[in-house]
Design a protein around this motif. Structure first.
Motif, short mmCIF file in Angstrom:
data_model
loop_
_atom_site.label_atom_id
_atom_site.label_comp_id
_atom_site.label_asym_id
_atom_site.label_seq_id
_atom_site.Cartn_x
_atom_site.Cartn_y
_atom_site.Cartn_z
N ARG A 34 0.84 -1.21 0.00
CA ARG A 34 0.00 0.00 0.00
C ARG A 34 0.86 1.25 0.00
N THR A 72 0.99 3.81 -3.08
CA THR A 72 0.57 5.19 -2.80
C THR A 72 1.63 6.18 -3.28
N GLU A 79 1.01 8.97 -6.19
CA GLU A 79 1.15 10.39 -5.88
C GLU A 79 2.25 11.06 -6.69
N ALA A 126 -4.37 9.69 -3.62
CA ALA A 126 -4.48 8.27 -3.28
C ALA A 126 -5.13 8.08 -1.92
N VAL A 156 -6.25 4.57 0.63
CA VAL A 156 -5.98 3.13 0.71
C VAL A 156 -7.06 2.42 1.51
#
Length: 344
Positions: free
Chosen positions: A18, A22, A26, A32, A34
Motif C-alpha cells: 500500500r 501510494t 502520488e 491516493a 488506501v
C-alpha cells in the motif's frame, strides 16, 4: 475530472505494498486513498466517489474477485475503472478478472512505466464516458438514461400499463403574434423549465415536444405503482406553477398563459423508435390518441384537466372529478366517458 485531480483507491492487504503503490500514484500527480481489504473498499466506494481503483486479488474478508462481482452488481459503480494489481498467476485468473469487468491487469511487482500508461489510459476512457453521460442527460430524462445504462439501446417496444399526458398552451399562436420571436422563445424556455420540473418530480418523462405542446409518459421505462395518480398530480402541479408564473407575468405586463391537459391510462407499446443513428423513447396506442383528443377538448369546455374513465377509476378516491358526459372523438367508434378533475 482532470487526470491531475483524479482520486485513486488502492486496495491491498499488505501494508508495504500500500505504501509503495501510494507513493507511485502520488508521484504521478494523483490523489491516493488506501483500503486494507475488499470489504473496507466497498464501504469507501459507497461513501464517496473515486475515479479509479487499483485492486489486489488475494485478501482476507473479501478478495478481489468478490469486489469485482459486487461492483458489477451495483449500477452506481458501473463507471468505475478497475485495474487489478496482483501476484496471482495464470491466464484463467486474468481472464476471470476481465470477465468481471476489470479494465486491465498488472502483475506484481508493478512496473512504474506500465502503471503510468495504464492509469492515464483508463482515466481518459472514464473522462470520455463521463462526457457521454453528461451529453446524454441533456437530451434524455434520468429514467431513460437509467434504462439505457441497465438494458442498453435496442430498437423496439414492449407492452406496458402506463398513463399518457398531453399539455398545450391555449391561444399560443395569438400570444406569439403579439410579441417578438425572441420574447416568444424566452417564454417557451421558461414554460419548458417549469413544466419539466413538475413532470420530473412526479416521475414522468417527456417523450415529445412540438412547439408549445408536450407529450408525457408515466409508468415507463421505469414502472410506477399508480401512473394515473402521478399524472394527475403532475397536472395539478403544472396548473399551480403556471398560476404563480402568471402573477409574475402580469406584474411585468407580459402575456399570461393558460393550459389544457388531457390524460388517458391503459396499455401502450413503449420503447425506442427510429434508426440506429437517431432514435427516441416514445409510446404508441389508442390511449396516446385519446389523451391527445382529451387535451384538444379542453378548448371546448371550462375545465383545464380532462381524464378518461381508466384514469378516473385510479384516482377517484383522492381527486374530486366531474363527469362531463360521453364525448365522440375522431378515430373512436364509440363515445368516450370524459371526466374533469376539479381544480382549486
Amino acid at each position: 475530472m482532470t487526470e491531475q485531480a483524479a482520486h485513486v483507491l488502492i486496495v491491498d492487504d499488505n501494508r508495504v505494498n500500500r505504501l509503495l503503490m501510494t507513493r507511485s500514484v502520488e508521484l504521478l500527480g494523483y490523489r491516493a486513498t488506501v483500503a486494507e481489504n475488499g470489504r473496507s473498499a466497498m464501504e469507501m466506494l459507497r461513501e464517496r466517489p473515486f475515479d479509479l481503483m487499483l485492486l489486489d486479488i488475494e485478501m482476507p474478508e473479501m478478495d478481489g474477485f468478490e469486489v469485482l462481482e459486487a461492483i458489477k452488481q451495483d449500477p452506481s459503480l458501473h463507471g468505475l475503472p478497475v485495474i487489478v494489481t496482483s501476484s496471482v498467476e495464470g491466464v484463467n485468473n486474468i481472464v476471470r478478472c476481465i470477465d468481471l469487468g476489470a479494465e486491465d491487469y498488472l502483475p506484481k511487482p508493478v512496473n512504474p512505466v506500465l502503471l503510468k500508461a495504464r492509469l492515464s489510459s483508463s482515466l481518459e476512457k472514464k473522462r470520455l464516458r463521463d462526457e457521454q453521460k453528461t451529453l446524454l442527460k441533456r437530451f434524455a430524462t434520468s429514467e431513460v438514461v437509467q434504462d439505457l445504462q441497465e438494458s442498453g439501446f435496442k430498437l423496439g417496444g414492449r407492452r406496458v400499463h402506463a398513463t399518457i399526458l398531453f399539455c398545450d398552451i391555449r391561444g399560443f399562436t395569438a400570444i406569439s403574434e403579439r410579441q417578438s420571436p425572441e420574447d416568444t422563445i424566452e417564454l417557451l424556455n421558461m414554460y419548458y423549465t417549469l413544466m419539466f420540473d413538475a413532470i420530473e418530480y412526479r416521475k414522468g418523462i417527456v417523450t415529445l415536444m412540438i412547439g408549445d405542446g408536450l407529450m408525457v409518459l408515466f409508468g415507463a421505462p421505469q414502472p410506477l405503482e399508480n401512473p394515473a395518480a402521478s399524472a394527475v398530480a403532475a397536472a395539478q402541479d403544472m396548473l399551480a406553477i403556471i398560476q404563480q408564473f402568471n402573477q409574475e407575468q402580469a406584474a411585468a405586463q407580459r402575456p399570461e398563459i393558460r393550459l389544457g391537459i388531457g390524460i388517458a391510462t391503459g396499455e401502450v407499446v413503449a420503447g425506442y423508435a427510429g434508426t440506429q443513428q437517431r432514435a427516441t423513447y416514445t409510446c404508441i396506442g389508442d390511449k396516446v390518441n385519446l389523451a391527445s383528443r382529451l387535451e384538444s377538448h379542453t378548448k371546448q369546455v371550462s375545465h383545464p384537466i380532462l381524464i378518461d374513465e381508466a384514469t378516473h377509476a385510479a384516482v377517484c378516491d383522492n381527486h374530486a372529478c366531474d363527469l362531463i358526459g360521453p364525448v365522440e372523438f375522431d378515430g373512436f367508434s364509440n363515445p368516450v366517458p370524459v371526466f374533469a378533475v376539479q381544480t382549486s
